[in-house]
Design an enzyme around this catalytic site. Structure first.
Site, mmCIF file in Angstrom:
data_model
loop_
_atom_site.group_PDB
_atom_site.id
_atom_site.type_symbol
_atom_site.label_atom_id
_atom_site.label_comp_id
_atom_site.label_asym_id
_atom_site.label_seq_id
_atom_site.Cartn_x
_atom_site.Cartn_y
_atom_site.Cartn_z
ATOM 1 N N ASP A 1 0.847 -1.188 0.000
ATOM 2 C CA ASP A 1 0.000 0.000 0.000
ATOM 3 C C ASP A 1 0.888 1.245 0.000
ATOM 4 O OD1 ASP A 1 -3.219 0.507 0.963
ATOM 5 O OD2 ASP A 1 -1.827 2.203 1.109
ATOM 6 N N ASN B 1 -12.647 -3.306 2.720
ATOM 7 C CA ASN B 1 -13.543 -2.161 2.847
ATOM 8 C C ASN B 1 -14.483 -2.176 1.641
ATOM 9 O OD1 ASN B 1 -12.177 -1.295 5.154
ATOM 10 N ND2 ASN B 1 -10.714 -0.090 3.969
ATOM 11 N N GLY C 1 -15.964 2.387 3.892
ATOM 12 C CA GLY C 1 -14.775 3.230 3.764
ATOM 13 C C GLY C 1 -13.953 2.944 2.525
ATOM 14 N N HIS D 1 -10.275 -5.055 -3.422
ATOM 15 C CA HIS D 1 -8.951 -5.314 -2.845
ATOM 16 C C HIS D 1 -9.106 -5.784 -1.408
ATOM 17 C CE1 HIS D 1 -9.996 -1.049 -2.397
ATOM 18 N NE2 HIS D 1 -9.392 -1.080 -1.226
#
Ligand code: 5GP
Ligand code: ZN
Length: 113
Positions: A31, A86, A92, A99
């Site tokens: 990330d 999420n 969110g 993912h």
């Protein structure tokens, strides 16, 4: 594949990223804004907007096995880690290509925010 989808561009190799793991169905990379000492993203190669739009159980299963492989590859398997998807506005989700986050390297809290 939607032109502007950043994860489609990563999955296709158009945007180069260092891959931690991959299989026929997905790829894993770090990330950009890590929320834990280890923070990886597992994405399907083809565009699926979110878990709510997913229909292919074989694909989802392969992505979760890939998540476990990637966690093992970066040394998270012994102490553990968290896998999060999420989904939608209340979930969110900010990137609308399915993912799974893999978070580890520290103890996670519960309940999440
Ligand atoms: P979401 O908020 O949708 O659950 O998670 C999207 C994640 O993608 C965020 O943690 C964000 O930091 C990450 N992200 C967004 N754009 C990029 C990018 O271009 N490269 C990488 N490696 N991560 C990204
Ligand atoms: Zn996409």
């Amino acid at each position: 594949m939607p032109e502007a989808c950043i994860f489609c561009r990563i999955a296709s190799g158009e945007l180069p990223v260092a891959l931690i793991a991959e299989n026929d169905h997905g790829v894993v990379f770090r990330d950009l804004h890590p929320q834990a000492p280890a923070h990886l993203l597992v994405i399907p190669r083809r565009h699926v907007a979110s878990l709510a739009e997913a229909t292919d159980g074989a694909e989802l299963g392969a992505l979760l096995l890939l998540a476990a492989d990637a966690a093992r590859a970066v040394g998270l398997a012994d102490r553990g880690y968290r896998v999060v998807a999420n989904t939608g506005a209340d979930g969110g989700q900010t990137v609308h290509h399915l993912h799974f986050h893999i978070l580890g390297g520290r103890a996670m809290h519960w309940p999440p925010g």
